[in-house]
Enzyme design. Sequence first.
Site, PDB file in Angstrom:
ATOM      1  N   ASN A 120      31.257  32.243  25.310  1.00  0.00           N
ATOM      2  CA  ASN A 120      32.364  31.452  24.770  1.00  0.00           C
ATOM      3  C   ASN A 120      33.278  32.320  23.925  1.00  0.00           C
ATOM      4  O   ASN A 120      32.862  33.327  23.352  1.00  0.00           O
ATOM      5  CB  ASN A 120      31.850  30.268  23.951  1.00  0.00           C
ATOM      6  CG  ASN A 120      31.178  30.698  22.662  1.00  0.00           C
ATOM      7  OD1 ASN A 120      31.824  30.857  21.637  1.00  0.00           O
ATOM      8  ND2 ASN A 120      29.857  30.914  22.725  1.00  0.00           N
ATOM      9  N   CYS A 175      33.125  12.974  27.596  1.00  0.00           N
ATOM     10  CA  CYS A 175      33.675  11.614  27.468  1.00  0.00           C
ATOM     11  C   CYS A 175      34.998  11.477  28.219  1.00  0.00           C
ATOM     12  O   CYS A 175      35.337  10.392  28.693  1.00  0.00           O
ATOM     13  CB  CYS A 175      33.838  11.242  25.999  1.00  0.00           C
ATOM     14  SG  CYS A 175      34.825  12.396  25.026  1.00  0.00           S
TER      15      CYS A 175
END
Length: 631
Positions: A120, A175
């Site tokens: 990352n 989500c």
Amino acid sequence: MAASVRGILPDDTAEMVSACKVLVVGAGGIGCELLKNLVLTGFNDIVVIDLDTIDVSNLNRQFLFQKKHVGQSKSQVAKESALRFNPNVKIEAKHDSIMNPDYSVDFFRQFTLVMNALDNRAARNHVNRMCLAADIPLVESGTAGYLGQVTVIKKSVTECYECQPKPTQKTFPGCTIRNTPSEPVHCIVWAKHLYNQLFGEEDPDQDVSPDTADPEAAGDAGIAALEGKSNNVDAGGIARTSTREWAASTDYNSEKLFRKLFYDDIKYLLSMDKLWKKRAAPIPLNWDLLPPEEPSSTTNSNGDIKDQRIWDVRECVEKFTDSLAKLKKQYRDQGDLVWDKDDSASMDFVTAVANIRAQIFGIARKSRFKIKSMAGNIIPAIATTNAVIAGLIIMEALKILSGHLDTCKTVYLNKHPTARKKLLVPCFLDKPNPKCYVCSSKPEVTVQVNCATFTVKMLEEKVLKAYLGMVAPDVEVDDGKGTILISSDEGETEENNDKCLADFAIRHSSRLKADDFLQNYSLILNIDQCNIFDDDVDFKVVGEKPRPISETEATSSKVTEKGESSSQSTSQSSTVVDDEDDIMVVVDEGQETSVSKKRKLSEDDDTKSAKKSKVTSQTRNGDDDTLIIDP
């Protein structure tokens, strides 16, 4: 052991290798290969740090791990496995985040060099800054499918990891995929997750059911919405069995699956009323009341090219039913399937499902051709690529330890060979970017905000931490008074969080001094008042991007017999070198152009100069070895 055989390394180099202490950050795909290489090369003092635990999906390429290790610390198991190659090596394993404040500049100073094998950008930025602060050489690396890169970073000698702007990483919160898709790619990702839930290797992170843990959602979700609507629903909500178990219980009945995914689950989402206060609500699709067939002119704007025609909803449902039946048979005959864009049934399934979901959320449907190109762009991790890159890391490390930093290169691993059948493209290391807001002598950035609405907390979380990569920032207003805006000491400036910048007399042209004690990093923020931003944007960091190469520079850049560029351009692009003096241009689309120095560059050869574009690799969400490099 191979590392102890006399003559493999020159005596002086072998001595330095044996005596040095190295830090390996990351024990995933590259990290496993690298740790094995280190112990077999003769490195005797190694610290490896990784926060992750081992997952089943890691086992196909992270060869230091076995099935029995699932759930255990990556760094600890990697240590134990690597010691089997050479039990005499000292390896310290840390199951922790490298961004933990315990790993200060003094911690980094104990190492001779640092090797990154990270997944990352935030961690890469942090290690980059810590190595700059400690003045320790860093070997950075990354892979994306068949592509890879290794480079060396040294303070004041080479550009740092943040010298060039990086493209935004294409990752999406769960989500968003499950509850509030707003782009075609969200629907495509969801469709591929559904494919894996039904036919592939099940992954709990790829759940396709509505996400009731969505922080935007309300608590009482779905009770009234689902009453009596489907046989697969418990009183008060959907029965929480796995998608595959439920589908198998219906014998993969297309109508029942359709009703659950595209009607019941959507009604459930609608009951989360807070989700739809500021966005258009989805419209459930009823199997018995599908939209009418669309005129061919609407769905076939590209003539008779089959895959470029956009299916209407009814055709999507037909393709969904047909492909579901074919995939069910394949699954029963073969076991777990792996999605393949070149498999007709798999591609039809994802296209149909993505377009049905897009219809529900008011998103434009796409052709099979377009969806194939988007869905196929999720890049798998390749074990061989990791192995090659790990080997290159060792080679660059040996140059550093031998005192030959000037011979270090940035090395790109390409998917296809060059014209001279070479996969590896070495390039000269770039000089530091004088405009870099990290490694320049006086780092500065300009931040556009609306001072009347932008809060101190937004400045800390969105600008300083998320965008600029600080860990524990302290900020004061450069107003002659030393007004403290943000303190890294807990609770000291908490009362400022909800106040707007304007409350501290911060306005256009104000200057803020930001410091991160952990990173030994200071930065000046110049405030630029801006009243209008694009949707979902509340600030913008303005910086001078590296200027493009002019036509004059492109055509005048020459290569000497030693492969050195004689151009005096100040551009931050690298020059490719190899022993046969090839010039390699790696362009954005993955195409390659090779130019021999023996042929004079013509006016049409502007793009085939001794300057190359750095590889830009798209990543898949969850890929543990991906490095994005700006073109």
